[in-house]
Motif scaffolding. Structure first.
Motif, PDB file in Angstrom:
ATOM      1  N   ALA A 143      40.162  39.408  23.619  1.00 24.54           N
ATOM      2  CA  ALA A 143      40.556  40.058  22.628  1.00 24.54           C
ATOM      3  C   ALA A 143      40.839  41.463  22.742  1.00 24.54           C
ATOM      4  O   ALA A 143      40.085  42.342  22.569  1.00 24.54           O
ATOM      5  CB  ALA A 143      39.060  39.795  21.650  1.00 24.54           C
ATOM      6  N   ARG A 144      41.983  41.587  23.235  1.00 28.26           N
ATOM      7  CA  ARG A 144      42.550  42.822  23.479  1.00 28.26           C
ATOM      8  C   ARG A 144      42.789  43.807  22.074  1.00 28.26           C
ATOM      9  O   ARG A 144      43.009  43.087  21.056  1.00 28.26           O
ATOM     10  CB  ARG A 144      43.957  42.943  24.023  1.00 28.26           C
ATOM     11  CG  ARG A 144      43.847  42.571  25.605  1.00 28.26           C
ATOM     12  CD  ARG A 144      45.347  42.739  26.216  1.00 28.26           C
ATOM     13  NE  ARG A 144      46.328  41.937  25.191  1.00 28.26           N
ATOM     14  CZ  ARG A 144      46.741  40.666  25.883  1.00 28.26           C
ATOM     15  NH1 ARG A 144      45.810  40.316  26.865  1.00 28.26           N
ATOM     16  NH2 ARG A 144      47.343  40.019  25.349  1.00 28.26           N
ATOM     17  N   ASP A 163      45.298  47.271  26.463  1.00 26.89           N
ATOM     18  CA  ASP A 163      43.964  47.115  26.756  1.00 26.89           C
ATOM     19  C   ASP A 163      43.694  46.278  27.657  1.00 26.89           C
ATOM     20  O   ASP A 163      44.356  45.065  27.817  1.00 26.89           O
ATOM     21  CB  ASP A 163      43.324  46.850  25.072  1.00 26.89           C
ATOM     22  CG  ASP A 163      41.925  46.659  25.379  1.00 26.89           C
ATOM     23  OD1 ASP A 163      41.104  47.444  26.208  1.00 26.89           O
ATOM     24  OD2 ASP A 163      41.221  46.145  24.278  1.00 26.89           O
ATOM     25  N   SER A 164      42.716  46.098  28.441  1.00 33.00           N
ATOM     26  CA  SER A 164      42.513  45.384  29.536  1.00 33.00           C
ATOM     27  C   SER A 164      40.968  45.296  29.966  1.00 33.00           C
ATOM     28  O   SER A 164      40.182  46.066  29.523  1.00 33.00           O
ATOM     29  CB  SER A 164      43.012  45.778  30.981  1.00 33.00           C
ATOM     30  OG  SER A 164      42.486  47.031  31.512  1.00 33.00           O
ATOM     31  N   PRO A 165      40.507  44.024  30.528  1.00 38.80           N
ATOM     32  CA  PRO A 165      39.107  44.056  30.842  1.00 38.80           C
ATOM     33  C   PRO A 165      38.533  45.207  31.360  1.00 38.80           C
ATOM     34  O   PRO A 165      37.408  45.643  31.226  1.00 38.80           O
ATOM     35  CB  PRO A 165      38.765  42.801  31.681  1.00 38.80           C
ATOM     36  CG  PRO A 165      40.144  42.028  31.233  1.00 38.80           C
ATOM     37  CD  PRO A 165      41.233  42.956  31.042  1.00 38.80           C
ATOM     38  N   ARG A 166      39.413  45.706  32.150  1.00 39.88           N
ATOM     39  CA  ARG A 166      38.950  46.790  33.206  1.00 39.88           C
ATOM     40  C   ARG A 166      38.798  48.231  32.169  1.00 39.88           C
ATOM     41  O   ARG A 166      37.844  48.878  32.441  1.00 39.88           O
ATOM     42  CB  ARG A 166      39.733  47.135  34.275  1.00 39.88           C
ATOM     43  CG  ARG A 166      39.306  48.256  35.274  1.00 39.88           C
ATOM     44  CD  ARG A 166      39.936  48.539  36.360  1.00 39.88           C
ATOM     45  NE  ARG A 166      39.500  49.802  37.402  1.00 39.88           N
ATOM     46  CZ  ARG A 166      40.156  49.912  38.589  1.00 39.88           C
ATOM     47  NH1 ARG A 166      41.032  49.328  39.091  1.00 39.88           N
ATOM     48  NH2 ARG A 166      39.565  50.781  39.245  1.00 39.88           N
ATOM     49  N   SER A 167      39.674  48.462  31.418  1.00 41.47           N
ATOM     50  CA  SER A 167      39.833  49.659  30.762  1.00 41.47           C
ATOM     51  C   SER A 167      38.596  49.779  29.478  1.00 41.47           C
ATOM     52  O   SER A 167      38.179  50.744  29.099  1.00 41.47           O
ATOM     53  CB  SER A 167      41.020  49.778  29.830  1.00 41.47           C
ATOM     54  OG  SER A 167      41.308  48.753  29.018  1.00 41.47           O
ATOM     55  N   ARG A 168      38.208  48.473  29.215  1.00 44.54           N
ATOM     56  CA  ARG A 168      37.064  48.337  28.192  1.00 44.54           C
ATOM     57  C   ARG A 168      35.727  48.498  28.728  1.00 44.54           C
ATOM     58  O   ARG A 168      34.765  48.307  27.972  1.00 44.54           O
ATOM     59  CB  ARG A 168      37.518  47.287  27.171  1.00 44.54           C
ATOM     60  CG  ARG A 168      37.088  45.792  27.723  1.00 44.54           C
ATOM     61  CD  ARG A 168      37.172  44.911  26.399  1.00 44.54           C
ATOM     62  NE  ARG A 168      38.534  44.450  26.583  1.00 44.54           N
ATOM     63  CZ  ARG A 168      39.233  43.566  26.663  1.00 44.54           C
ATOM     64  NH1 ARG A 168      38.563  42.444  27.110  1.00 44.54           N
ATOM     65  NH2 ARG A 168      40.449  43.360  26.540  1.00 44.54           N
ATOM     66  N   GLY A 226      47.724  43.223  20.261  1.00 46.40           N
ATOM     67  CA  GLY A 226      46.240  42.842  20.496  1.00 46.40           C
ATOM     68  C   GLY A 226      46.153  41.594  19.604  1.00 46.40           C
ATOM     69  O   GLY A 226      46.989  40.894  19.084  1.00 46.40           O
ATOM     70  N   SER A 227      44.691  41.452  19.409  1.00 45.59           N
ATOM     71  CA  SER A 227      44.066  40.114  18.904  1.00 45.59           C
ATOM     72  C   SER A 227      44.092  40.247  17.523  1.00 45.59           C
ATOM     73  O   SER A 227      43.834  39.345  16.813  1.00 45.59           O
ATOM     74  CB  SER A 227      43.014  39.651  19.631  1.00 45.59           C
ATOM     75  OG  SER A 227      42.059  40.741  19.366  1.00 45.59           O
ATOM     76  N   ALA A 263      39.177  43.153  14.228  1.00 40.99           N
ATOM     77  CA  ALA A 263      39.830  44.189  15.187  1.00 40.99           C
ATOM     78  C   ALA A 263      39.756  45.431  14.481  1.00 40.99           C
ATOM     79  O   ALA A 263      39.454  45.455  13.309  1.00 40.99           O
ATOM     80  CB  ALA A 263      41.122  43.753  15.422  1.00 40.99           C
ATOM     81  N   GLY A 264      39.618  46.281  15.325  1.00 39.76           N
ATOM     82  CA  GLY A 264      39.462  47.826  14.806  1.00 39.76           C
ATOM     83  C   GLY A 264      40.646  48.175  13.763  1.00 39.76           C
ATOM     84  O   GLY A 264      40.400  48.940  13.016  1.00 39.76           O
TER      85      GLY A 264
END
Length: 402
Positions: A382-383, A388-393, A52-53, A287-288
């Protein structure tokens, strides 16, 4: 003010002091602006890398590094992503390459033992395959398919039973062992830390003469410099050590208990006691999995009790082990959450607490705008992690917009 109110106020001041100190030690107060990425990681701790980012966001927040500067440090081997603590991938500075590989070596070794026990993969077979893989590699990265082709029949399929255990062939076992021994390294094809396509090259890094015990003690020294005050349980989470091994690792550090089981190296005590929490906000969008949380993985440590009663994703914030989205922190305190909407090219965010609800103050809005520009112009997204994807988030983005 009655006794109970005084006690609550004292606890609040203590929490604020601890959080601001952790933030200071993590370089989130601007004290490391302009520093090289390798120096930042050596000073504040290894950056968790899950495709991720996180490494980009964390380094930018601490030293202002651009994506190009971080990628340049990777290309020069000033920093590199390696399997290390708990066998997990972290981005490490060059000074810690050998240490990281040594403390992480148990994971591929354990996987090889399980393959021997359940799949009949002998140590001799793996030794031969490791030699064949090493001989096949050079300075030009090869992906696993090309490595398999270059090693002839040395790679063996492990059949349905292997697939059930996540091992289609013996090649991942050899790659894991060779990485842990510093014989090869995994190179991101694009040169970026947030895209998980890799090739492999020879390396032959000198791991030195560390024993597992001396490596654990060295890791403990690093950890408490990055994360103190921290408990032995916090160190065990980061290192993956047993209780006995963790106690042995810290035995020579002379750690001092500063309250509630939190331990501090004696060399930091005077600075800790003299430290004053800044009066002005210092916001960072992280990021988390950033180290301000993940070095301890004690989520309640950075969440104010009043904010812990809020919910996200149908779950009480105070009951979570990890952040449910990317984090907004102020002087070590989690004050909000954010995500990036790729389609709209904007950061979508929410802050907690009555006084900070809505648009936040000017400093916070400026921090959001700067992060939004960084993600849009340099990262593209910013995965949180590789899948992680735009759709999943979309659900997280929608909840933050509510």
């Amino acid at each position: 003010m009655d006794e109970e109110e005084r006690h609550r106020a004292q606890e609040e001041r203590h929490r604020a002091h601890l959080r601001a100190w952790w933030s200071h030690r993590q370089g989130l107060d601007g004290s490391l602006i302009g520093a090289a990425p390798a120096d930042v990681l050596a000073r504040t701790g290894w950056a968790r890398s899950v495709g991720g980012s996180g490494p980009y966001l964390g380094l930018r927040a601490r030293c202002g590094a651009s994506r190009e500067e971080v990628d340049g440090a990777v290309a020069r081997l000033d920093i590199h992503e390696l399997p290390s603590a708990r066998g997990c991938a972290y981005v490490l500075p060059a000074v810690d390459f050998a240490l990281g590989l040594t403390v992480g070596a148990h994971a591929p070794e354990a996987e090889a033992r399980q393959a021997a026990k359940h799949l009949g993969v002998t140590s001799g077979e793996l030794d031969d395959l490791c030699a064949a893989v090493h001989d096949a590699l050079g300075d030009v990265p090869l992906d696993p398919a090309r490595i398999k082709a270059a090693t002839g029949g040395a790679v063996r399929a492990l059949g349905p039973e292997g697939k059930k255990r996540g091992l289609g062939t013996t090649l991942p076992l050899a790659l894991g062992l060779l990485q842990a021994r510093g014989r090869i390294r995994r190179v991101p094809v694009s040169g970026r830390l947030d895209q998980q396509r890799y090739g492999y090259v020879v390396w032959d890094l000198d791991l030195g003469d560390r024993t597992p015990e001396t490596a654990r003690a060295e890791l403990a020294r690093r950890y408490f410099d990055w994360a103190a005050p921290a408990s032995l349980a916090h160190f065990r989470w980061f290192s993956g050590l047993t209780a006995a091994a963790a106690k042995a690792a810290v035995a020579g550090l002379g750690l001092v208990d500063v309250g509630d089981g939190l331990l501090m190296p004696p060399g930091l005590l005077d600075d800790f006691e003299a430290f004053t929490a800044p009066a002005d906000p210092s916001y960072a969008l992280l990021a988390g999995v950033d180290g301000i949380h993940l070095l301890h993985r004690d989520f309640g440590r950075i969440v104010e009790p009043a904010d812990a009663e809020g919910e996200f994703g149908g779950k009480r914030l105070g009951g979570l082990a990890d952040a449910p989205a990317h984090m907004i922190v102020d002087r070590g305190r989690l004050v909000g959450l954010w995500e990036y909407d790729v389609g709209a090219e904007v950061v979508v965010w929410r802050v907690f607490g009555g006084g900070r609800r809505g648009k936040g103050d000017a400093a916070l809005r400026a921090a959001v705008a700067a992060t939004e520009a960084f993600v849009r112009d340099e990262l593209g997204d910013a995965r949180s992690f590789s899948l992680d994807s735009p759709r999943s988030r979309e659900p997280r983005v929608a909840e933050l917009r509510d």
